[in-house]
Design a protein around this motif. Structure first.
Motif, PDB file in Angstrom:
ATOM      1  N   GLY A  47       0.790  -1.142  -0.022  1.00  0.00           N
ATOM      2  CA  GLY A  47      -0.027   0.130   0.140  1.00  0.00           C
ATOM      3  C   GLY A  47       0.974   1.090   0.079  1.00  0.00           C
ATOM      4  O   GLY A  47       2.051   1.212  -0.404  1.00  0.00           O
ATOM      5  N   TYR A  48       0.314   2.385   0.325  1.00  0.00           N
ATOM      6  CA  TYR A  48       0.911   3.657   0.378  1.00  0.00           C
ATOM      7  C   TYR A  48       1.126   4.021   1.805  1.00  0.00           C
ATOM      8  O   TYR A  48       0.189   4.255   2.544  1.00  0.00           O
ATOM      9  CB  TYR A  48       0.236   4.574  -0.131  1.00  0.00           C
ATOM     10  N   ASP A 102      -4.740   2.184   1.411  1.00  0.00           N
ATOM     11  CA  ASP A 102      -5.101   1.362   0.117  1.00  0.00           C
ATOM     12  C   ASP A 102      -4.465   0.103   0.418  1.00  0.00           C
ATOM     13  O   ASP A 102      -3.782  -0.284  -0.663  1.00  0.00           O
ATOM     14  CB  ASP A 102      -4.897   2.009  -1.027  1.00  0.00           C
ATOM     15  N   ALA A 103      -3.831  -0.444   1.543  1.00  0.00           N
ATOM     16  CA  ALA A 103      -3.544  -1.535   1.922  1.00  0.00           C
ATOM     17  C   ALA A 103      -4.232  -2.929   1.112  1.00  0.00           C
ATOM     18  O   ALA A 103      -5.154  -2.990   1.514  1.00  0.00           O
ATOM     19  CB  ALA A 103      -2.995  -1.483   3.414  1.00  0.00           C
ATOM     20  N   LYS A 104      -3.283  -3.735   1.091  1.00  0.00           N
ATOM     21  CA  LYS A 104      -3.932  -4.946   0.548  1.00  0.00           C
ATOM     22  C   LYS A 104      -2.881  -6.163   1.088  1.00  0.00           C
ATOM     23  O   LYS A 104      -1.815  -6.005   1.233  1.00  0.00           O
ATOM     24  CB  LYS A 104      -4.171  -5.291  -0.746  1.00  0.00           C
ATOM     25  N   GLY A 118      -8.427  -1.218  -1.261  1.00  0.00           N
ATOM     26  CA  GLY A 118      -7.610  -1.561  -0.133  1.00  0.00           C
ATOM     27  C   GLY A 118      -8.236  -1.056   1.137  1.00  0.00           C
ATOM     28  O   GLY A 118      -9.277  -0.317   1.303  1.00  0.00           O
ATOM     29  N   VAL A 135       4.123  -0.595  -5.005  1.00  0.00           N
ATOM     30  CA  VAL A 135       2.809  -1.291  -4.557  1.00  0.00           C
ATOM     31  C   VAL A 135       2.343  -2.467  -5.643  1.00  0.00           C
ATOM     32  O   VAL A 135       2.890  -2.358  -6.928  1.00  0.00           O
ATOM     33  CB  VAL A 135       1.796  -0.350  -4.548  1.00  0.00           C
TER      34      VAL A 135
END
Length: 147
Positions: A47-48, A102-104, A118, A135
């Motif tokens: 993610g960011y 926006d993590a996955k 995410g 990412v």
């Protein structure tokens, strides 16, 4: 043989990565975000990297229907902004946490969880085993660092 002993004495696995701490400090108090992928607890998390302020602000919005909870979380976000003297209270010590937008998570088959959108993620720097820039799932390096 003596040299090997010196090397093992200088490596401490219970310390946070100074470079990763500096990246967290770089985004703190800004709207910048850096695309990264981490190995933590045997999983890949991609993610960011964002500031703690942005993270807590977003979490507060998730609880917008519960005003008391929203305000309590929003107050946490303020600690990641500079005060009148320019200090960021949450960063008086070296950073201990990292925040992702926006993590996955990625399973062993390479499939992202969740699949489409995410999530907001917070983890301790001490529990990150490794990382790389970028990412997962983005074809261009231009998508990785945003200002």
């Amino acid at each position: 043989m003596e040299e090997d002993k010196e090397i093992t004495k200088s490596v401490r696995l219970d310390e946070k990565d100074w470079f990763l701490q500096s990246l967290v400090r770089t985004v703190t108090g800004t709207d910048h975000r850096i695309g990264m992928t981490f190995l933590t607890g045997g999983l890949l998390v991609s993610g960011y990297v964002v500031s703690g302020h942005k993270y807590f602000e977003a979490i507060a919005k998730l609880y917008s229907s519960k005003e008391e909870v929203q305000q309590s979380i929003a107050n946490l976000a303020e600690g990641y902004l500079p005060n009148e003297s320019g200090e960021i209270l949450a960063m008086q010590d070296l950073p201990a946490f990292i925040h992702l937008q926006d993590a996955k998570y990625y399973n062993t088959f390479g499939q992202p969880i969740p699949g489409k959108e995410g999530v907001w993620w917070r983890g301790t720097l001490l529990n990150i085993n490794g990382y790389n820039f970028g990412v997962l799932g983005f074809p261009s390096r231009d998508d990785q660092v945003e200002q």
